[in-house]
Design an enzyme around this catalytic site. Structure first.
Site, PDB file in Angstrom:
ATOM      1  N   SER A   1       0.823  -1.212   0.000  1.00 32.99           N
ATOM      2  CA  SER A   1       0.000   0.000   0.000  1.00 32.99           C
ATOM      3  C   SER A   1       0.855   1.259   0.000  1.00 32.99           C
ATOM      4  CB  SER A   1      -0.927  -0.001   1.220  1.00 32.99           C
ATOM      5  OG  SER A   1      -0.182  -0.197   2.405  1.00 32.99           O
TER       6      SER A   1
ATOM      7  N   ASN B   1      -1.966  -2.805  13.145  1.00 35.27           N
ATOM      8  CA  ASN B   1      -3.430  -2.664  13.113  1.00 35.27           C
ATOM      9  C   ASN B   1      -3.916  -1.449  13.905  1.00 35.27           C
ATOM     10  OD1 ASN B   1      -3.226  -4.964  11.648  1.00 35.27           O
ATOM     11  ND2 ASN B   1      -4.114  -6.336  13.194  1.00 35.27           N
TER      12      ASN B   1
ATOM     13  N   THR C   1     -41.236  26.766  -8.435  1.00 40.43           N
ATOM     14  CA  THR C   1     -41.489  25.365  -8.080  1.00 40.43           C
ATOM     15  C   THR C   1     -41.670  24.671  -9.425  1.00 40.43           C
ATOM     16  OG1 THR C   1     -43.874  25.672  -7.946  1.00 40.43           O
ATOM     17  CG2 THR C   1     -42.653  25.956  -5.887  1.00 40.43           C
TER      18      THR C   1
ATOM     19  N   SER D   1     -14.549  28.318 -25.457  1.00 39.89           N
ATOM     20  CA  SER D   1     -14.649  27.165 -26.336  1.00 39.89           C
ATOM     21  C   SER D   1     -13.598  27.300 -27.430  1.00 39.89           C
ATOM     22  CB  SER D   1     -16.040  27.114 -26.963  1.00 39.89           C
ATOM     23  OG  SER D   1     -16.014  26.387 -28.171  1.00 39.89           O
TER      24      SER D   1
ATOM     25  N   LYS E   1     -18.498  31.690 -26.774  1.00 37.68           N
ATOM     26  CA  LYS E   1     -18.843  30.941 -25.570  1.00 37.68           C
ATOM     27  C   LYS E   1     -18.076  31.378 -24.333  1.00 37.68           C
ATOM     28  CE  LYS E   1     -21.155  27.747 -25.086  1.00 37.68           C
ATOM     29  NZ  LYS E   1     -20.921  26.350 -25.496  1.00 37.68           N
TER      30      LYS E   1
ATOM     31  N   ASN F   1     -18.120  29.478 -20.695  1.00 35.87           N
ATOM     32  CA  ASN F   1     -18.744  28.333 -20.030  1.00 35.87           C
ATOM     33  C   ASN F   1     -18.524  28.344 -18.515  1.00 35.87           C
ATOM     34  OD1 ASN F   1     -19.548  27.340 -22.551  1.00 35.87           O
ATOM     35  ND2 ASN F   1     -17.577  26.319 -22.840  1.00 35.87           N
TER      36      ASN F   1
ATOM     37  N   GLU G   1     -20.040  23.487 -13.167  1.00 34.61           N
ATOM     38  CA  GLU G   1     -20.305  22.221 -13.876  1.00 34.61           C
ATOM     39  C   GLU G   1     -19.453  21.089 -13.321  1.00 34.61           C
ATOM     40  OE1 GLU G   1     -20.794  22.483 -18.399  1.00 34.61           O
ATOM     41  OE2 GLU G   1     -19.889  24.406 -17.869  1.00 34.61           O
TER      42      GLU G   1
ATOM     43  N   TYR H   1      -9.323  -6.912  12.685  1.00 36.72           N
ATOM     44  CA  TYR H   1      -8.730  -6.349  11.475  1.00 36.72           C
ATOM     45  C   TYR H   1      -8.718  -7.368  10.342  1.00 36.72           C
ATOM     46  CZ  TYR H   1      -5.451  -4.435   8.117  1.00 36.72           C
ATOM     47  OH  TYR H   1      -4.885  -3.970   6.960  1.00 36.72           O
TER      48      TYR H   1
ATOM     49  N   GLN I   1      -7.288  -2.133   4.158  1.00 34.42           N
ATOM     50  CA  GLN I   1      -6.286  -1.345   3.451  1.00 34.42           C
ATOM     51  C   GLN I   1      -6.921  -0.557   2.302  1.00 34.42           C
ATOM     52  OE1 GLN I   1      -2.218  -2.897   2.989  1.00 34.42           O
ATOM     53  NE2 GLN I   1      -2.604  -2.895   0.790  1.00 34.42           N
TER      54      GLN I   1
ATOM     55  N   LYS J   1      -8.233   3.610   2.159  1.00 33.59           N
ATOM     56  CA  LYS J   1      -7.469   4.852   2.047  1.00 33.59           C
ATOM     57  C   LYS J   1      -7.723   5.639   0.772  1.00 33.59           C
ATOM     58  CE  LYS J   1      -4.278   2.765   5.085  1.00 33.59           C
ATOM     59  NZ  LYS J   1      -5.186   1.584   5.075  1.00 33.59           N
TER      60      LYS J   1
HETATM   61  N1  ARG Z   1      -1.183  -1.448   5.162  1.00 36.91           N
HETATM   62  C1  ARG Z   1      -2.095  -1.946   6.123  1.00 36.91           C
HETATM   63  C2  ARG Z   1      -3.421  -1.215   6.031  1.00 36.91           C
HETATM   64  O1  ARG Z   1      -3.476  -0.232   5.409  1.00 36.91           O
HETATM   65  C3  ARG Z   1      -1.539  -1.762   7.507  1.00 36.91           C
HETATM   66  C4  ARG Z   1      -2.038  -2.750   8.484  1.00 36.91           C
HETATM   67  C5  ARG Z   1      -1.562  -4.087   8.109  1.00 36.91           C
HETATM   68  N2  ARG Z   1      -1.776  -5.030   9.152  1.00 36.91           N
HETATM   69  C6  ARG Z   1      -1.602  -6.323   8.932  1.00 36.91           C
HETATM   70  N3  ARG Z   1      -1.791  -7.097   9.927  1.00 36.91           N
HETATM   71  N4  ARG Z   1      -1.274  -6.802   7.749  1.00 36.91           N
HETATM   72  O2  ARG Z   1      -4.422  -1.637   6.559  1.00 36.91           O
END
Ligand code: ARG
Length: 467
Positions: free
Chosen positions: A27, A114, A159, A281, A287, A289, A294, A321, A326, A329
Site C-alpha cells: 500500500s 493494526n 417550483t 470554447s 462561448k 462556459n 459544472e 482487522y 487497506q 485509504k
Molecule cells: N497497510 C495496512 C493497512 O493499510 C496496515 C495494516 C496491516 N496489518 C496487517 N496485519 N497486515 O491496513
C-alpha cells in the site's frame, strides 16, 4: 524503489513473497500520504513507553531524533520508498533502524500495525476535517454577506422550475446557506467520533506491557482511548460517516451548481460569473462556459461512489482487522481532496457572483408571479379562497392572451373578473409589495432576510472552531 526484503515478519516464512503478490498487497504507493501522522503517532507511542518504563529515556530520545530526521527526509523528497517493505509503517520503521540501529526495533513494542494504521487515519481525518471546516466557514461567510447585500433584489421563485412567486435573491442565497449549516454540523459531529484513539489496541486484544493509553491520547490530542480493542482496530465507520457527510455536502453543492449554470445561460440571464471562473470554447468564439460549477456538479458522482465503496468494504467483515481495510485509504483520500477543492472553488466564486437585477426583476414580472397575492387580496375582501383562485385563473388567462402581467392591467380590466377588486389592488400586485408582505420569520421580505443574515452570522460564529 529499493529491493529490500521484508525483515519485519520474514521469520516464519520459508520462501520469499511472490513478486506479484508483494506488489499486489503493498500500500506504500498511496499510504505514504500518512507519513506525517505515522511519525506523530510513533513519537507519542515512544514517549508513552518511556513514561511507563518500557523504554529508557535514551532510547526514547534516539527514536524521536531519528523519526524527526525521517520526517525531514520525506518532506525534502529524499526518502526512498520501498514496495517490498509494503506500507508506510514498515518503510519508516526500517529506515529508523537503519539510522539508529537496534533501538529502532524497539519502537514497535506494545503495538501492531493494526492499531497504528487506525490511529494514523484518524489523525489524518482530523487534520483534513479542520481544513475542510475552514473552507466551509469561508463559503458560509461569503454567502451570508452576499445575501445581506442582495436582501432587496427581486427574482422569480420557482417550483417545478416554473415561475411561482417573487422572492428576494438574498432569501434564495440564505436557503443555500441553511443547507451548508447542516453540513457544517454534520462535519463537526463526525469529528467527535473520529477523534478517539485506537493506539494500544495492538493487533486486536491489547498488549501485555503496562501501557498508559491516557498518556498517548493526551499527547495526540485525542478525546479518549477507544473503549474496545477489537472494535478499535477493525471499524471504519468514521470513514463512512465522513463520506456520507461529504456526499450530502456534494449533493447540496451540485444543486447550487445547477442553478448557477442555469442562471448564467442567455435564457435565464440572472447572473454573471467573473471570467476567472469560466473558460472559453476552442471552436465557438462567443462561448463563456461556467466550468467551475459544472465540474463541482460532476464531481458529486465520485464522492457518492466512495461512500458506496466504503460501505461495501465494511459490509460483513468479521472482527477484528482484515486486510480489506487497506482499501479504505484511496476512496477516503479522494473524497477529502474533492470536497476540499470544491469548497475552495465555491468559497472563492460565491462572493464574486454578480446578479443582473433588471433581468431577474423582468423575469419575475413576466411569470404572473403575484397571482397568489391577488388571490390573498380577494380573500381578505371576503371572497372564499376557491372562488378567488378561479377569478385569478381567469385574469391570468386574459393576461396570457393580451400579453399583460397582472400589474399591467387597468382597474377596469381586472374588474371584469371580480367587482370586489379596487384601486388598492395595485399595492399587492407589485413585486415589491408581494415580497414585503411575506414578513414573518423564514419569509422572503427584505427586512426578514437582513434579520436572518444577522442571525446566521451569529450562529456561524458560535459553531465555527467548536471542534
Ligand atoms: N497497510 C495496512 C493497512 O493499510 C496496515 C495494516 C496491516 N496489518 C496487517 N496485519 N497486515 O491496513
Amino acid at each position: 524503489m529499493s529491493q529490500a526484503t521484508n525483515q519485519s515478519w520474514g521469520g516464519r516464512f520459508s520462501e520469499p513473497t511472490d513478486a506479484f503478490v508483494a506488489r499486489f498487497t503493498a500500500s506504500v504507493n498511496f499510504d505514504q500520504r500518512l507519513a506525517r501522522q505515522d511519525i506523530q503517532g510513533s513519537i507519542a507511542h515512544a514517549t508513552m513507553l518511556a513514561r511507563v518504563g518500557v523504554l529508557s529515556e535514551e532510547e526514547r530520545d534516539a527514536i524521536i531524533t531519528g523519526l524527526t530526521e525521517i520526517q525531514d527526509e520525506i518532506e525534502r523528497g529524499e526518502f526512498n520508498w520501498s514496495v517490498p517493505l509494503e506500507d508506510v509503517h514498515m518503510n519508516i520503521e526500517a529506515r529508523l533502524t537503519d539510522k539508529i540501529g537496534i533501538t529502532g526495533k524497539k519502537l514497535h513494542t506494545g503495538r501492531s500495525r493494526n492499531d497504528q494504521v487506525a490511529t494514523d487515519i484518524r489523525l489524518f481525518m482530523r487534520d483534513e476535517i479542520d481544513v475542510i471546516e475552514a473552507e466551509l466557514v469561508r463559503l458560509r461567510e461569503g454567502m451570508i454577506e452576499l445575501a445581506d447585500r442582495q436582501a432587496d433584489t427581486i427574482m422569480p421563485g420557482f417550483t417545478h422550475l416554473q415561475t411561482a412567486q417573487p422572492v428576494t435573491f438574498g432569501h434564495h442565497l440564505l436557503a443555500w446557506q441553511e443547507m451548508l449549516t447542516r453540513d457544517h454540523e454534520r462535519l463537526l459531529d463526525c469529528r467527535k467520533r473520529v477523534n478517539v484513539m485506537p493506539l494500544g489496541a495492538a493487533a486486536l486484544a491489547g498488549t501485555t506491557y503496562p501501557i498508559d493509553r491516557h498518556v498517548s491520547a493526551a499527547l495526540l490530542g485525542f478525546e479518549r482511548p477507544a473503549e474496545n480493542s477489537l472494535d478499535a482496530v477493525s471499524d471504519r465507520d468514521f470513514a463512512i460517516e465522513f463520506t456520507s457527510f461529504a456526499s450530502i455536502l456534494m449533493m447540496h453543492l451540485s444543486r447550487m451548481s445547477e442553478e448557477l449554470v442555469l442562471w448564467t445561460s442567455a435564457q435565464f440571464d440572472f447572473i454573471d460569473l467573473p471570467d476567472r471562473f469560466c473558460t472559453g470554447s476552442s471552436i465557438m468564439p462567443q462561448k463563456k462556459n461556467p466550468d467551475v460549477p459544472e465540474l463541482v456538479r460532476g464531481k458529486t458522482g465520485r464522492v457518492y461512489g466512495h461512500l458506496m465503496g466504503l460501505l461495501t468494504l465494511m459490509k460483513s467483515q468479521p472482527l477484528a482487522y482484515n486486510k480489506d481495510n487497506q482499501e479504505d485509504k484511496e476512496p477516503l483520500f479522494d473524497a477529502v481532496d474533492t470536497v476540499r477543492d470544491c469548497l475552495k472553488a465555491f468559497a472563492d466564486m460565491v462572493p464574486a457572483i454578480e446578479p443582473k437585477k433588471d433581468s431577474m426583476y423582468e423575469a419575475a414580472r413576466r411569470g404572473f408571479s403575484t397571482a397568489t397575492d391577488l388571490a390573498d387580496y380577494l380573500v381578505r375582501k371576503g371572497v372564499a379562497f376557491r372562488d378567488a383562485h378561479e377569478i385569478v385563473g381567469l385574469s391570468v388567462a386574459y393576461g396570457l392572451k393580451t400579453k399583460k402581467d397582472l400589474s399591467e392591467m387597468t382597474l377596469e380590466e381586472l374588474q371584469q373578473f371580480s367587482s370586489t377588486i379596487e384601486q388598492d389592488v395595485f399595492d399587492v400586485l407589485t413585486l415589491e409589495g408581494s415580497v414585503a408582505a411575506r414578513n414573518h420569520i423564514g419569509g422572503t421580505a427584505p427586512d426578514q432576510v437582513r434579520a436572518a443574515a444577522s442571525r446566521a452570522r451569529e450562529a456561524l460564529a458560535s459553531l465555527k472552531g467548536q471542534a
